[in-house]
Design a protein around this motif. Structure first.
Motif, PDB file in Angstrom:
ATOM      1  N   VAL A 135     -11.156   3.472 -10.063  1.00  0.00           N
ATOM      2  CA  VAL A 135     -10.420   4.220  -9.052  1.00  0.00           C
ATOM      3  C   VAL A 135      -9.481   3.272  -8.318  1.00  0.00           C
ATOM      4  O   VAL A 135      -9.874   2.169  -7.943  1.00  0.00           O
ATOM      5  N   SER A 136      -8.224   3.698  -8.137  1.00  0.00           N
ATOM      6  CA  SER A 136      -7.268   2.965  -7.307  1.00  0.00           C
ATOM      7  C   SER A 136      -7.042   3.765  -6.032  1.00  0.00           C
ATOM      8  O   SER A 136      -6.639   4.924  -6.079  1.00  0.00           O
ATOM      9  N   ILE A 137      -7.307   3.118  -4.903  1.00  0.00           N
ATOM     10  CA  ILE A 137      -7.146   3.774  -3.604  1.00  0.00           C
ATOM     11  C   ILE A 137      -5.925   3.143  -2.956  1.00  0.00           C
ATOM     12  O   ILE A 137      -5.963   1.993  -2.527  1.00  0.00           O
ATOM     13  N   TYR A 138      -4.828   3.883  -2.916  1.00  0.00           N
ATOM     14  CA  TYR A 138      -3.543   3.337  -2.512  1.00  0.00           C
ATOM     15  C   TYR A 138      -3.315   3.401  -1.011  1.00  0.00           C
ATOM     16  O   TYR A 138      -3.918   4.218  -0.308  1.00  0.00           O
ATOM     17  N   THR A 139      -2.422   2.542  -0.548  1.00  0.00           N
ATOM     18  CA  THR A 139      -2.023   2.516   0.855  1.00  0.00           C
ATOM     19  C   THR A 139      -1.660   3.931   1.310  1.00  0.00           C
ATOM     20  O   THR A 139      -0.921   4.639   0.626  1.00  0.00           O
ATOM     21  N   GLY A 140      -2.186   4.319   2.454  1.00  0.00           N
ATOM     22  CA  GLY A 140      -1.971   5.667   2.982  1.00  0.00           C
ATOM     23  C   GLY A 140      -3.220   6.508   2.928  1.00  0.00           C
ATOM     24  O   GLY A 140      -3.297   7.556   3.573  1.00  0.00           O
TER      25      GLY A 140
ATOM     26  N   PHE B 184     -17.367  10.779  -1.495  1.00  0.00           N
ATOM     27  CA  PHE B 184     -17.653  10.392  -2.875  1.00  0.00           C
ATOM     28  C   PHE B 184     -16.379  10.527  -3.690  1.00  0.00           C
ATOM     29  O   PHE B 184     -15.759  11.588  -3.711  1.00  0.00           O
ATOM     30  N   LEU B 185     -15.978   9.429  -4.355  1.00  0.00           N
ATOM     31  CA  LEU B 185     -14.807   9.415  -5.232  1.00  0.00           C
ATOM     32  C   LEU B 185     -15.291   9.175  -6.652  1.00  0.00           C
ATOM     33  O   LEU B 185     -15.773   8.091  -6.987  1.00  0.00           O
ATOM     34  N   GLY B 186     -15.184  10.199  -7.499  1.00  0.00           N
ATOM     35  CA  GLY B 186     -15.728  10.151  -8.852  1.00  0.00           C
ATOM     36  C   GLY B 186     -14.965   9.233  -9.790  1.00  0.00           C
ATOM     37  O   GLY B 186     -13.861   8.782  -9.494  1.00  0.00           O
ATOM     38  N   PRO B 187     -15.564   8.940 -10.951  1.00  0.00           N
ATOM     39  CA  PRO B 187     -14.973   8.002 -11.906  1.00  0.00           C
ATOM     40  C   PRO B 187     -13.552   8.383 -12.301  1.00  0.00           C
ATOM     41  O   PRO B 187     -13.269   9.543 -12.614  1.00  0.00           O
ATOM     42  N   SER B 188     -12.662   7.408 -12.248  1.00  0.00           N
ATOM     43  CA  SER B 188     -11.281   7.532 -12.717  1.00  0.00           C
ATOM     44  C   SER B 188     -10.470   8.600 -12.000  1.00  0.00           C
ATOM     45  O   SER B 188      -9.435   9.038 -12.511  1.00  0.00           O
ATOM     46  N   MET B 189     -10.909   9.022 -10.809  1.00  0.00           N
ATOM     47  CA  MET B 189     -10.068   9.949 -10.047  1.00  0.00           C
ATOM     48  C   MET B 189      -8.834   9.186  -9.562  1.00  0.00           C
ATOM     49  O   MET B 189      -8.819   7.968  -9.548  1.00  0.00           O
ATOM     50  N   VAL B 190      -7.777   9.923  -9.195  1.00  0.00           N
ATOM     51  CA  VAL B 190      -6.487   9.308  -8.907  1.00  0.00           C
ATOM     52  C   VAL B 190      -5.944   9.788  -7.569  1.00  0.00           C
ATOM     53  O   VAL B 190      -5.943  10.988  -7.278  1.00  0.00           O
ATOM     54  N   PHE B 191      -5.484   8.837  -6.757  1.00  0.00           N
ATOM     55  CA  PHE B 191      -4.673   9.141  -5.583  1.00  0.00           C
ATOM     56  C   PHE B 191      -3.230   8.779  -5.895  1.00  0.00           C
ATOM     57  O   PHE B 191      -2.968   7.855  -6.659  1.00  0.00           O
ATOM     58  N   THR B 192      -2.282   9.492  -5.297  1.00  0.00           N
ATOM     59  CA  THR B 192      -0.888   9.057  -5.319  1.00  0.00           C
ATOM     60  C   THR B 192      -0.496   8.740  -3.879  1.00  0.00           C
ATOM     61  O   THR B 192      -1.205   9.103  -2.948  1.00  0.00           O
ATOM     62  N   ASN B 193       0.633   8.035  -3.698  1.00  0.00           N
ATOM     63  CA  ASN B 193       1.078   7.801  -2.320  1.00  0.00           C
ATOM     64  C   ASN B 193       2.575   7.999  -2.126  1.00  0.00           C
ATOM     65  O   ASN B 193       3.077   7.861  -1.027  1.00  0.00           O
ATOM     66  N   ILE B 194       3.285   8.345  -3.194  1.00  0.00           N
ATOM     67  CA  ILE B 194       4.711   8.688  -3.118  1.00  0.00           C
ATOM     68  C   ILE B 194       4.925   9.923  -3.975  1.00  0.00           C
ATOM     69  O   ILE B 194       4.439   9.995  -5.098  1.00  0.00           O
ATOM     70  N   VAL B 195       5.678  10.907  -3.454  1.00  0.00           N
ATOM     71  CA  VAL B 195       5.855  12.152  -4.216  1.00  0.00           C
ATOM     72  C   VAL B 195       6.952  12.053  -5.266  1.00  0.00           C
ATOM     73  O   VAL B 195       6.955  12.835  -6.213  1.00  0.00           O
ATOM     74  N   ASN B 196       7.870  11.110  -5.122  1.00  0.00           N
ATOM     75  CA  ASN B 196       8.963  10.995  -6.098  1.00  0.00           C
ATOM     76  C   ASN B 196       9.160   9.535  -6.526  1.00  0.00           C
ATOM     77  O   ASN B 196      10.206   8.947  -6.291  1.00  0.00           O
TER      78      ASN B 196
END
Length: 193
Positions: free
Chosen positions: A66-71, A79-91
């Protein structure tokens, strides 16, 4: 690396100016970047990146890859499950630097995000919500909501123990495991006791 307060596997990289709480564990090949805050009793799985300025509350469980990005801010008991994804920029664009455009994502107390789910930035995941495996969250999620699919759709409600709530004709539901009582009123769920 370990300290009197937390454990980190020798392959983990921990940058300067991090705050890591008591009894937290950081496992193989994970990178904890500068100026982030990790609460007490957290478990950071293998191959996890916690980016600068991320805040994780107490008892947050982050599974592998899991990558937990700035923001991103996660409150207690997330609980953050295996290989879940956050984004931090919409474009995002490779050739355009948008570090000043990071959007905030708030994951409220007790929320669970299933394996391989994607959370589009700028949204709040309500307390004790349950995001199903592989779901793509594109909008705000209410407290206690059950979200599945792509794009994510609400298909019901869950209690604090993660069981689906079945509301009766008076809009009350009982958790089968805990006995906790819930009320549904004006499309908002609240725990009564």
């Amino acid at each position: 690396m370990s300290s009197d307060n937390f454990f980190a596997h020798e392959s983990a990289v921990i940058d300067d100016d991090c705050v890591i709480g008591k009894d937290s564990k950081i496992w193989h090949f994970s990178h904890i970047m500068s100026n982030c805050k990790i609460g007490n009793n957290c478990n950071i799985g293998q191959n996890v990146v916690v980016s600068p300025k991320v805040v994780l509350g107490n008892n947050v469980k982050v599974q592998n890859n899991v990558s937990i990005y700035t923001g991103v801010i996660c409150e207690d008991d997330v609980f953050l499950g295996p290989s879940m994804v956050f984004t931090n920029i919409v474009n995002p664009r490779s050739a355009i630097i948008r570090r000043d455009s990071y959007q905030k994502t708030l994951v409220k107390k007790g929320a669970s995000v299933g394996a391989n789910a994607t959370i589009i930035c700028g949204n709040t995941l309500g307390k004790f919500c349950l995001i199903g495996a592989g779901a793509v969250v594109t909008k705000e999620v209410p407290d206690y909501a059950l979200i599945v699919g792509n794009p994510g759709k609400q298909i019901g409600w869950v209690g604090e123990y993660g069981h689906r709530l079945e509301f009766n004709e008076k809009n009350y539901a009982l958790c089968p495991e805990s006995g906790q009582e819930y009320e549904l009123k004006d499309d908002i769920v609240e725990r009564l006791k």
